[in-house]
Every structure is written in C-alpha cells, then in structure tokens.
Design an enzyme around this catalytic site. Structure first.
Site, PDB file in Angstrom:
ATOM      1  N   SER A 145      16.642 -20.253 -24.192  1.00  0.00           N
ATOM      2  CA  SER A 145      16.053 -20.929 -25.345  1.00  0.00           C
ATOM      3  C   SER A 145      16.327 -20.113 -26.596  1.00  0.00           C
ATOM      4  O   SER A 145      15.829 -18.994 -26.736  1.00  0.00           O
ATOM      5  CB  SER A 145      14.551 -21.088 -25.136  1.00  0.00           C
ATOM      6  OG  SER A 145      13.970 -21.511 -26.355  1.00  0.00           O
TER       7      SER A 145
ATOM      8  N   HIS B 189      19.285 -24.065 -24.683  1.00  0.00           N
ATOM      9  CA  HIS B 189      18.105 -24.888 -24.940  1.00  0.00           C
ATOM     10  C   HIS B 189      17.723 -24.761 -26.415  1.00  0.00           C
ATOM     11  O   HIS B 189      17.546 -23.652 -26.930  1.00  0.00           O
ATOM     12  CB  HIS B 189      16.974 -24.403 -24.033  1.00  0.00           C
ATOM     13  CG  HIS B 189      15.722 -25.204 -24.121  1.00  0.00           C
ATOM     14  ND1 HIS B 189      15.550 -26.396 -23.463  1.00  0.00           N
ATOM     15  CD2 HIS B 189      14.556 -24.974 -24.785  1.00  0.00           C
ATOM     16  CE1 HIS B 189      14.339 -26.868 -23.703  1.00  0.00           C
ATOM     17  NE2 HIS B 189      13.713 -26.028 -24.508  1.00  0.00           N
TER      18      HIS B 189
ATOM     19  N   ASP C 265      15.032 -25.731 -29.233  1.00  0.00           N
ATOM     20  CA  ASP C 265      13.657 -26.185 -29.455  1.00  0.00           C
ATOM     21  C   ASP C 265      13.481 -26.710 -30.870  1.00  0.00           C
ATOM     22  O   ASP C 265      13.611 -25.955 -31.832  1.00  0.00           O
ATOM     23  CB  ASP C 265      12.684 -25.013 -29.238  1.00  0.00           C
ATOM     24  CG  ASP C 265      12.468 -24.722 -27.768  1.00  0.00           C
ATOM     25  OD1 ASP C 265      12.232 -25.674 -27.009  1.00  0.00           O
ATOM     26  OD2 ASP C 265      12.544 -23.534 -27.385  1.00  0.00           O
TER      27      ASP C 265
ATOM     28  N   MET D  96      10.888 -28.272 -33.530  1.00  0.00           N
ATOM     29  CA  MET D  96       9.443 -28.392 -33.788  1.00  0.00           C
ATOM     30  C   MET D  96       9.205 -28.852 -35.217  1.00  0.00           C
ATOM     31  O   MET D  96       9.883 -28.383 -36.132  1.00  0.00           O
ATOM     32  CB  MET D  96       8.775 -27.029 -33.590  1.00  0.00           C
ATOM     33  CG  MET D  96       9.055 -26.413 -32.233  1.00  0.00           C
ATOM     34  SD  MET D  96       8.234 -24.821 -32.103  1.00  0.00           S
ATOM     35  CE  MET D  96       8.789 -24.309 -30.475  1.00  0.00           C
TER      36      MET D  96
ATOM     37  N   HIS E 197      15.308 -30.079 -27.069  1.00  0.00           N
ATOM     38  CA  HIS E 197      13.918 -30.352 -26.710  1.00  0.00           C
ATOM     39  C   HIS E 197      13.155 -30.730 -27.972  1.00  0.00           C
ATOM     40  O   HIS E 197      12.831 -29.874 -28.788  1.00  0.00           O
ATOM     41  CB  HIS E 197      13.348 -29.076 -26.054  1.00  0.00           C
ATOM     42  CG  HIS E 197      11.918 -29.164 -25.645  1.00  0.00           C
ATOM     43  ND1 HIS E 197      11.195 -28.053 -25.248  1.00  0.00           N
ATOM     44  CD2 HIS E 197      11.065 -30.209 -25.551  1.00  0.00           C
ATOM     45  CE1 HIS E 197       9.953 -28.428 -24.934  1.00  0.00           C
ATOM     46  NE2 HIS E 197       9.861 -29.723 -25.115  1.00  0.00           N
TER      47      HIS E 197
ATOM     48  N   MET F 171      10.139 -31.455 -29.873  1.00  0.00           N
ATOM     49  CA  MET F 171       8.675 -31.349 -29.928  1.00  0.00           C
ATOM     50  C   MET F 171       8.264 -31.870 -31.296  1.00  0.00           C
ATOM     51  O   MET F 171       7.780 -31.126 -32.163  1.00  0.00           O
ATOM     52  CB  MET F 171       8.252 -29.890 -29.722  1.00  0.00           C
ATOM     53  CG  MET F 171       8.388 -29.432 -28.281  1.00  0.00           C
ATOM     54  SD  MET F 171       8.321 -27.634 -28.126  1.00  0.00           S
ATOM     55  CE  MET F 171      10.032 -27.247 -28.474  1.00  0.00           C
TER      56      MET F 171
ATOM     57  N   MET G  51       6.501 -28.602 -18.945  1.00  0.00           N
ATOM     58  CA  MET G  51       6.091 -27.481 -19.793  1.00  0.00           C
ATOM     59  C   MET G  51       5.134 -26.579 -19.009  1.00  0.00           C
ATOM     60  O   MET G  51       4.110 -27.036 -18.503  1.00  0.00           O
ATOM     61  CB  MET G  51       5.370 -27.975 -21.050  1.00  0.00           C
ATOM     62  CG  MET G  51       6.260 -28.594 -22.123  1.00  0.00           C
ATOM     63  SD  MET G  51       7.617 -27.569 -22.710  1.00  0.00           S
ATOM     64  CE  MET G  51       6.765 -26.107 -23.309  1.00  0.00           C
TER      65      MET G  51
ATOM     66  N   ASP H  91       9.927 -25.018 -18.448  1.00  0.00           N
ATOM     67  CA  ASP H  91      10.081 -24.373 -19.747  1.00  0.00           C
ATOM     68  C   ASP H  91       8.803 -23.639 -20.142  1.00  0.00           C
ATOM     69  O   ASP H  91       7.754 -24.254 -20.313  1.00  0.00           O
ATOM     70  CB  ASP H  91      10.422 -25.468 -20.774  1.00  0.00           C
ATOM     71  CG  ASP H  91      10.695 -24.930 -22.165  1.00  0.00           C
ATOM     72  OD1 ASP H  91      10.797 -23.708 -22.332  1.00  0.00           O
ATOM     73  OD2 ASP H  91      10.826 -25.764 -23.093  1.00  0.00           O
TER      74      ASP H  91
HETATM   75  C1  DX5 Z   1       7.996 -23.525 -26.201  1.00  0.00           C
HETATM   76  C2  DX5 Z   1       9.462 -23.825 -26.050  1.00  0.00           C
HETATM   77  C3  DX5 Z   1      10.171 -22.956 -25.080  1.00  0.00           C
HETATM   78  C4  DX5 Z   1      10.169 -21.490 -25.468  1.00  0.00           C
HETATM   79  C5  DX5 Z   1      10.159 -20.698 -24.191  1.00  0.00           C
HETATM   80  O1  DX5 Z   1       7.403 -24.531 -26.926  1.00  0.00           O
HETATM   81  O2  DX5 Z   1       9.632 -25.164 -25.616  1.00  0.00           O
HETATM   82  O3  DX5 Z   1      11.504 -23.407 -24.866  1.00  0.00           O
HETATM   83  O4  DX5 Z   1      11.263 -21.118 -26.251  1.00  0.00           O
HETATM   84  O5  DX5 Z   1       9.982 -19.370 -24.514  1.00  0.00           O
HETATM   85  P1  DX5 Z   1       9.570 -18.261 -23.425  1.00  0.00           P
HETATM   86  O6  DX5 Z   1      10.627 -18.281 -22.374  1.00  0.00           O
HETATM   87  O7  DX5 Z   1       9.525 -17.015 -24.224  1.00  0.00           O
HETATM   88  O8  DX5 Z   1       8.231 -18.690 -22.895  1.00  0.00           O
HETATM   89 ZN    ZN Z   2      11.671 -25.828 -25.026  1.00  0.00          ZN
END
Ligand code: DX5
Ligand code: ZN
Length: 210
Positions: A6, A29, A31, A33, A62, A64, A133, A171
């Site tokens: 990620s 990956h 993320d 947000m 991903h 979010m 998650m 994840d």
């Molecule tokens: C959290 C993200 C994850 C995050 C995971 O909302 O969706 O992808 O980057 O990070 P670690 O592996 O540090 O928990």
């Molecule tokens: Zn993620």
C-alpha cells in the site's frame, strides 16, 4: 499469495523511487480517501496517472470515498486496473458494479470491520475481488482486527460452496504473523503498507509475506 504494498506508507516526496523498492510485488495498492467517508485525505487520479509510466504492476485502487460512482472513470482513465468500492457508500451496489464492468476494469467490493459478509452475498458472483478491511479504513499503521479472519473463512466457504472465483484480499495491520492467519483462512491477496515500506528492504518484506 499476491502481495500488494500500500503506497499510503511510501515516501510521497519520491514515489517513483519508493515503488522501485517493491518491484517484486505483483500489485500496488492505491488508497484513495476523501476526508468524508474516512477522516483522512490521500491520493487522487493525478497521482495514479503520474505513476503509471514507472511500472507495469497492477494498480489496485481502493476507493474510500463517499461517491465512487462519480470518480471511478477518472481512476480508470488514469491507469487503475482494479477498482474496489465500499459497500457502505452506495445505495445500489449492482448499478455500481455494472458501471465498473462498462469501464472495463476489474471490480472489487470492500467491507469495513463492522459490515457483515452477508451484506455483499448477493454480489459475489458478479465481482472479481472482495476486500476485507482488518482495520478501520483511513490510516496506515493500525493493529490487525481478528474478526476479519472469520470473515475471510466465511467468504472462502461461500466461494467453494457456490463454485465462485472472486479473490479474497485483506487490508490493514498485515505483517509476517497476521499474514499466517489470513492465509490459513483462505485469503489470496495481502495488502500491506507500514510493514513493507517502514523497512530498509521493502522487497525483502514483500518476499517474506509471500
Ligand atoms: C487503510 C488502508 C490500508 C493501509 C494499510 O485505510 O486501506 O491500505 O494503507 O496500512 P497498514 O498495512 O500499515 O495497516
Ligand atoms: Zn487500502
């Protein structure tokens, strides 16, 4: 095991150098947000587009965000290969899934720690991936939640019973120890941020997960 580092935990001052350090991973990956569905902001389509020429790794995006319908196409145009949206954000999941099929991208559906597998059961035959998650979405570096293992087991059972082929991704809080629980429960994809990037040898961490 497919490993998806990620990039949320990568060095945003030099992202292309960061991703070179995880060249042994099959996927990256990404993320996304919006500061609304989750209390944090991160990456937009412009970053995906900027990174695309630097690697042929699969971009596992991903979302979010509260309005995935509005932004999915921008991420596909920017170079995302797979788009995962949250079931909690859409009124009509089938409509969102069809939209993604029309965009010719692999489709994932994600569930937060408090959301049941049952809530996505009607869609499992239509999608390529479920993202479980194992932390509250929003931040890297949180502790793995064990209830996610039960969900992976449940998905794995349904997949077998119904002869389906979606991948099970997990994840949040993945490291060498928690990865073992996920693997045993039936996960196919491990997404890991801090475990991989907060290390001097990210490729070694990727290999250790595999
Ligand atoms: C959290 C993200 C994850 C995050 C995971 O909302 O969706 O992808 O980057 O990070 P670690 O592996 O540090 O928990
Ligand atoms: Zn993620």
């Amino acid at each position: 095991m497919i490993i998806a580092p990620s990039i949320l935990s990568a060095n945003f001052g030099n992202l292309s150098e960061s991703i070179e350090k995880v060249s042994s991973a099959e996927w990256l990956h990404v993320d996304v947000m919006d500061g609304h569905f989750v209390p944090n902001m991160s990456i937009g389509p412009v970053v995906v587009k900027g990174l695309r020429p630097y690697t042929s790794q699969v971009f596992d995006t991903h979302l979010m965000i509260s309005d995935p319908m509005k932004y999915a196409k921008e991420f596909v145009d920017a170079g995302s290969d797979r788009i995962t949206f949250h079931i909690e954000t859409v009124k009509d999941p089938m409509q969102m899934i069809e939209h993604l099929h029309e965009l010719n991208v692999k489709v994932g559906v994600s569930i937060k720690p408090a959301t049941s597998v049952e809530s996505i059961a009607p869609y499992l035959s239509k999608i390529d991936q479920v993202l479980v998650m194992s932390v509250e979405p929003g931040f890297g570096g949180q502790e793995f939640m064990m209830n996610s293992v039960l969900k992976i087991e449940e998905l794995s059972r349904i997949r077998k019973k119904e002869g389906l082929s979606f991948l099970i991704a997990v994840d949040g809080g993945i490291n060498k120890e928690t990865a073992v629980f996920c693997k045993k429960a039936g996960a196919d994809v491990l997404i890991a941020g801090s475990y991989v990037f907060k290390s001097d040898h990210p490729n070694g961490k990727v290999d250790s997960l595999r």
